[in-house]
Design a protein around this motif. Structure first.
Motif, PDB file in Angstrom:
ATOM      1  N   LYS A 266       0.830  -1.197   0.000  1.00 22.21           N
ATOM      2  CA  LYS A 266       0.000   0.000   0.000  1.00 22.21           C
ATOM      3  C   LYS A 266       0.867   1.251   0.000  1.00 22.21           C
ATOM      4  O   LYS A 266       0.587   2.227  -0.720  1.00 22.21           O
ATOM      5  CB  LYS A 266      -0.916  -0.008   1.228  1.00 22.21           C
ATOM      6  CG  LYS A 266      -1.908   1.135   1.247  1.00 22.21           C
ATOM      7  CD  LYS A 266      -2.871   1.002   2.420  1.00 22.21           C
ATOM      8  CE  LYS A 266      -3.895   2.141   2.420  1.00 22.21           C
ATOM      9  NZ  LYS A 266      -4.844   2.005   3.564  1.00 22.21           N
ATOM     10  N   GLU A 269       2.346   1.747  -3.414  1.00 25.22           N
ATOM     11  CA  GLU A 269       1.349   2.233  -4.363  1.00 25.22           C
ATOM     12  C   GLU A 269       1.123   3.736  -4.189  1.00 25.22           C
ATOM     13  O   GLU A 269       1.047   4.479  -5.172  1.00 25.22           O
ATOM     14  CB  GLU A 269       0.030   1.475  -4.166  1.00 25.22           C
ATOM     15  CG  GLU A 269      -1.049   1.899  -5.147  1.00 25.22           C
ATOM     16  CD  GLU A 269      -2.345   1.159  -4.934  1.00 25.22           C
ATOM     17  OE1 GLU A 269      -3.262   1.320  -5.766  1.00 25.22           O
ATOM     18  OE2 GLU A 269      -2.454   0.431  -3.928  1.00 25.22           O
ATOM     19  N   VAL A 270       1.043   4.180  -2.951  1.00 24.86           N
ATOM     20  CA  VAL A 270       0.857   5.616  -2.701  1.00 24.86           C
ATOM     21  C   VAL A 270       2.060   6.409  -3.220  1.00 24.86           C
ATOM     22  O   VAL A 270       1.908   7.470  -3.849  1.00 24.86           O
ATOM     23  CB  VAL A 270       0.653   5.863  -1.190  1.00 24.86           C
ATOM     24  CG1 VAL A 270       0.682   7.366  -0.886  1.00 24.86           C
ATOM     25  CG2 VAL A 270      -0.669   5.257  -0.725  1.00 24.86           C
ATOM     26  N   LEU A 273       1.956   6.664  -6.983  1.00 23.94           N
ATOM     27  CA  LEU A 273       0.954   7.625  -7.433  1.00 23.94           C
ATOM     28  C   LEU A 273       1.460   9.055  -7.309  1.00 23.94           C
ATOM     29  O   LEU A 273       1.236   9.899  -8.181  1.00 23.94           O
ATOM     30  CB  LEU A 273      -0.342   7.447  -6.631  1.00 23.94           C
ATOM     31  CG  LEU A 273      -1.159   6.178  -6.937  1.00 23.94           C
ATOM     32  CD1 LEU A 273      -2.310   6.056  -5.961  1.00 23.94           C
ATOM     33  CD2 LEU A 273      -1.666   6.195  -8.364  1.00 23.94           C
ATOM     34  N   ARG A 274       2.129   9.312  -6.192  1.00 26.60           N
ATOM     35  CA  ARG A 274       2.660  10.655  -5.998  1.00 26.60           C
ATOM     36  C   ARG A 274       3.747  10.977  -7.014  1.00 26.60           C
ATOM     37  O   ARG A 274       3.811  12.090  -7.560  1.00 26.60           O
ATOM     38  CB  ARG A 274       3.211  10.791  -4.593  1.00 26.60           C
ATOM     39  CG  ARG A 274       2.131  10.837  -3.517  1.00 26.60           C
ATOM     40  CD  ARG A 274       2.738  10.826  -2.127  1.00 26.60           C
ATOM     41  NE  ARG A 274       1.697  10.898  -1.106  1.00 26.60           N
ATOM     42  CZ  ARG A 274       1.927  10.752   0.194  1.00 26.60           C
ATOM     43  NH1 ARG A 274       3.161  10.502   0.624  1.00 26.60           N
ATOM     44  NH2 ARG A 274       0.929  10.845   1.059  1.00 26.60           N
ATOM     45  N   ARG A 278      -0.333  11.339 -10.097  1.00 24.09           N
ATOM     46  CA  ARG A 278      -1.695  10.853 -10.345  1.00 24.09           C
ATOM     47  C   ARG A 278      -2.554  10.934  -9.092  1.00 24.09           C
ATOM     48  O   ARG A 278      -3.549  10.222  -8.961  1.00 24.09           O
ATOM     49  CB  ARG A 278      -1.621   9.396 -10.808  1.00 24.09           C
ATOM     50  CG  ARG A 278      -0.907   9.208 -12.138  1.00 24.09           C
ATOM     51  CD  ARG A 278      -0.676   7.746 -12.425  1.00 24.09           C
ATOM     52  NE  ARG A 278      -1.918   6.990 -12.387  1.00 24.09           N
ATOM     53  CZ  ARG A 278      -1.976   5.662 -12.446  1.00 24.09           C
ATOM     54  NH1 ARG A 278      -0.863   4.957 -12.510  1.00 24.09           N
ATOM     55  NH2 ARG A 278      -3.133   5.055 -12.419  1.00 24.09           N
ATOM     56  N   ALA A 279      -2.190  11.824  -8.205  1.00 25.06           N
ATOM     57  CA  ALA A 279      -2.960  11.933  -6.969  1.00 25.06           C
ATOM     58  C   ALA A 279      -4.416  12.301  -7.237  1.00 25.06           C
ATOM     59  O   ALA A 279      -5.328  11.930  -6.485  1.00 25.06           O
ATOM     60  CB  ALA A 279      -2.321  12.961  -6.044  1.00 25.06           C
ATOM     61  N   GLN A 280      -4.637  13.064  -8.330  1.00 23.90           N
ATOM     62  CA  GLN A 280      -6.009  13.471  -8.628  1.00 23.90           C
ATOM     63  C   GLN A 280      -6.896  12.291  -9.020  1.00 23.90           C
ATOM     64  O   GLN A 280      -8.132  12.387  -8.988  1.00 23.90           O
ATOM     65  CB  GLN A 280      -6.013  14.521  -9.755  1.00 23.90           C
ATOM     66  CG  GLN A 280      -5.561  13.995 -11.110  1.00 23.90           C
ATOM     67  CD  GLN A 280      -4.057  14.005 -11.254  1.00 23.90           C
ATOM     68  OE1 GLN A 280      -3.354  14.196 -10.273  1.00 23.90           O
ATOM     69  NE2 GLN A 280      -3.578  13.799 -12.471  1.00 23.90           N
ATOM     70  N   ARG A 281      -6.243  11.169  -9.389  1.00 27.81           N
ATOM     71  CA  ARG A 281      -7.018   9.999  -9.777  1.00 27.81           C
ATOM     72  C   ARG A 281      -7.225   9.039  -8.603  1.00 27.81           C
ATOM     73  O   ARG A 281      -7.641   7.902  -8.785  1.00 27.81           O
ATOM     74  CB  ARG A 281      -6.301   9.247 -10.902  1.00 27.81           C
ATOM     75  CG  ARG A 281      -6.260  10.004 -12.224  1.00 27.81           C
ATOM     76  CD  ARG A 281      -5.732   9.112 -13.342  1.00 27.81           C
ATOM     77  NE  ARG A 281      -6.598   7.971 -13.558  1.00 27.81           N
ATOM     78  CZ  ARG A 281      -6.215   6.708 -13.398  1.00 27.81           C
ATOM     79  NH1 ARG A 281      -4.993   6.442 -12.974  1.00 27.81           N
ATOM     80  NH2 ARG A 281      -7.056   5.713 -13.625  1.00 27.81           N
ATOM     81  N   GLN A 282      -6.925   9.513  -7.394  1.00 21.55           N
ATOM     82  CA  GLN A 282      -7.009   8.628  -6.235  1.00 21.55           C
ATOM     83  C   GLN A 282      -8.389   7.984  -6.069  1.00 21.55           C
ATOM     84  O   GLN A 282      -8.478   6.778  -5.769  1.00 21.55           O
ATOM     85  CB  GLN A 282      -6.620   9.376  -4.970  1.00 21.55           C
ATOM     86  CG  GLN A 282      -6.457   8.489  -3.740  1.00 21.55           C
ATOM     87  CD  GLN A 282      -5.353   7.459  -3.931  1.00 21.55           C
ATOM     88  OE1 GLN A 282      -4.269   7.796  -4.400  1.00 21.55           O
ATOM     89  NE2 GLN A 282      -5.630   6.213  -3.592  1.00 21.55           N
ATOM     90  N   VAL A 285      -8.551   5.101  -8.374  1.00 22.72           N
ATOM     91  CA  VAL A 285      -7.669   4.035  -7.923  1.00 22.72           C
ATOM     92  C   VAL A 285      -8.289   3.294  -6.742  1.00 22.72           C
ATOM     93  O   VAL A 285      -8.237   2.063  -6.656  1.00 22.72           O
ATOM     94  CB  VAL A 285      -6.288   4.601  -7.541  1.00 22.72           C
ATOM     95  CG1 VAL A 285      -5.411   3.529  -6.902  1.00 22.72           C
ATOM     96  CG2 VAL A 285      -5.596   5.185  -8.770  1.00 22.72           C
ATOM     97  N   ASP A 286      -8.885   4.068  -5.812  1.00 25.67           N
ATOM     98  CA  ASP A 286      -9.536   3.447  -4.655  1.00 25.67           C
ATOM     99  C   ASP A 286     -10.673   2.537  -5.089  1.00 25.67           C
ATOM    100  O   ASP A 286     -10.875   1.459  -4.517  1.00 25.67           O
ATOM    101  CB  ASP A 286     -10.076   4.522  -3.705  1.00 25.67           C
ATOM    102  CG  ASP A 286      -8.954   5.248  -2.983  1.00 25.67           C
ATOM    103  OD1 ASP A 286      -9.217   6.344  -2.460  1.00 25.67           O
ATOM    104  OD2 ASP A 286      -7.822   4.721  -2.939  1.00 25.67           O
TER     105      ASP A 286
END
Length: 339
Positions: A266, A269-270, A273-274, A278-282, A285-286
């Motif tokens: 996890k 993965e975070v 993303l950072r 791609r944080a805006q797509r969290q 992703v969730d």
């Protein structure tokens, strides 16, 4: 002049307020399998799954365990588990744990059905069978309301007494997850109920003794005599504590490794993303992760159903074989009489 010393109890405002407010505090219902609304009865494997799916449930701590014994009929033994809520510290849930040879029953009920009388010295035990049958290890919640608990136990088990209790120190309390892993290990070690080895006496004894060895910070208080005894005579049972403790340590290490791998995955993965911005797509992703977890949950449920169907088929085959044996015995008896 000498004066007698007197012990002085310190006054605690916090304790005083807790004593006053406790009757008005409602019991939480946010920890399935431990703190629930109403009664629930779970197989120990299903209980383990409930804890896996709820962090609050898994973090509840066992602060006390009481061994109880029915005082009538076959003197069935069972355990009371007192769990403290991890965040609402005023709340304590009492769960009942026992082993029987058939579901939704206690051994004290068995003399109402088809049973046999088995002699032990000058005494007699009522049992559905001397041979091994599938064991039913169950854990269920109770009404967390004072006298309602005693009434509940009396209704289920009849007259009973308390043999001893174990109080775990704050620093050595097992979590509900650790208890559930131990119970699954016991089921794996001895899945059958056998009158002379793996009965309720063995189960209560092994659970208590294994917890003593794995979590040594406890205080034990004897309340009455009669542990693992029927009509005053000690009942034979298998000695499995050491083996169960070894199995538990291996299983718990595996569980912790899997949890650590999941945590690291996890975090990675975070971080990914950072790094990729791609944080805006969290949320998306969730949702993908939720779908994967849901698919895994359904797969696990399918496996559990398959295991249950297999167990039922095996049990049906055993019953069929037993019926054939009885028929052969009857035919032999008829032939003997005809001679």
């Amino acid at each position: 002049m000498a004066f007698k010393s007197k012990s002085v109890k310190r006054f605690s405002v916090r304790g005083f307020l807790a004593a006053i407010l406790h009757p008005f505090m409602t019991s939480p219902t946010d920890a399935p399998g431990v703190f629930t609304l109403g009664d629930s009865n779970n197989d120990v494997g299903d209980w383990h799954t409930l804890l896996l799916n709820n962090e609050l449930s898994s973090r509840c701590e066992l602060e006390r365990m009481v061994c109880c014994k029915c005082t009538t009929r076959v003197e069935h033994e069972f355990l009371l588990l007192y769990f403290r809520h991890p965040t609402q510290h005023h709340a304590v849930a009492i769960l009942v744990l026992d082993r029987t040879s058939r579901p939704d029953s206690t051994e004290n009920d068995m003399c109402n059905g088809s049973s046999r009388l088995v002699g032990i010295g000058q005494s007699t035990v009522v049992s559905p069978s001397v041979s091994a049958t599938h064991a039913h290890d169950s854990i269920f919640t109770t009404p967390n309301n004072g006298s309602a608990i005693e009434s509940y136990l009396t209704k289920r088990y009849g007259q009973h007494k308390y043999l001893y209790n174990m109080d775990f120190s704050v620093s050595a309390r097992p979590s509900a997850m650790q208890v559930s892993v131990l119970l699954c290990v016991l089921r794996k070690h001895s899945p059958t109920y056998h009158l002379w080895q793996y009965q309720c006496y063995w189960y209560a004894y092994t659970v208590c003794e294994a917890l003593k060895r794995i979590f040594p910070g406890y205080r034990e208080t004897t309340l009455s005599e009669g542990r693992s005894r029927f009509c005053g005579q000690e009942i034979r049972k298998a000695e499995s504590v050491e083996a169960v403790c070894e199995l538990y340590r291996a299983e718990w290490a595996h569980f912790e490794n899997a949890a650590e791998e999941k945590r690291r995955a996890k975090e990675e993965e975070v971080h990914r993303l950072r790094m990729e911005g791609r944080a805006q797509r969290q949320p998306e992703v969730d949702e993908e992760r939720r779908q994967r977890e849901e698919a895994e949950r359904k797969a696990n449920e399918a496996d559990r159903r398959a295991d249950e169907e297999r167990r039922q088929r095996e049990e049906a085959e055993r019953e069929h074989e037993a019926e054939l044996s009885r028929m052969r015995a009857r035919m032999a008896e008829l032939e003997r009489r005809a001679v």
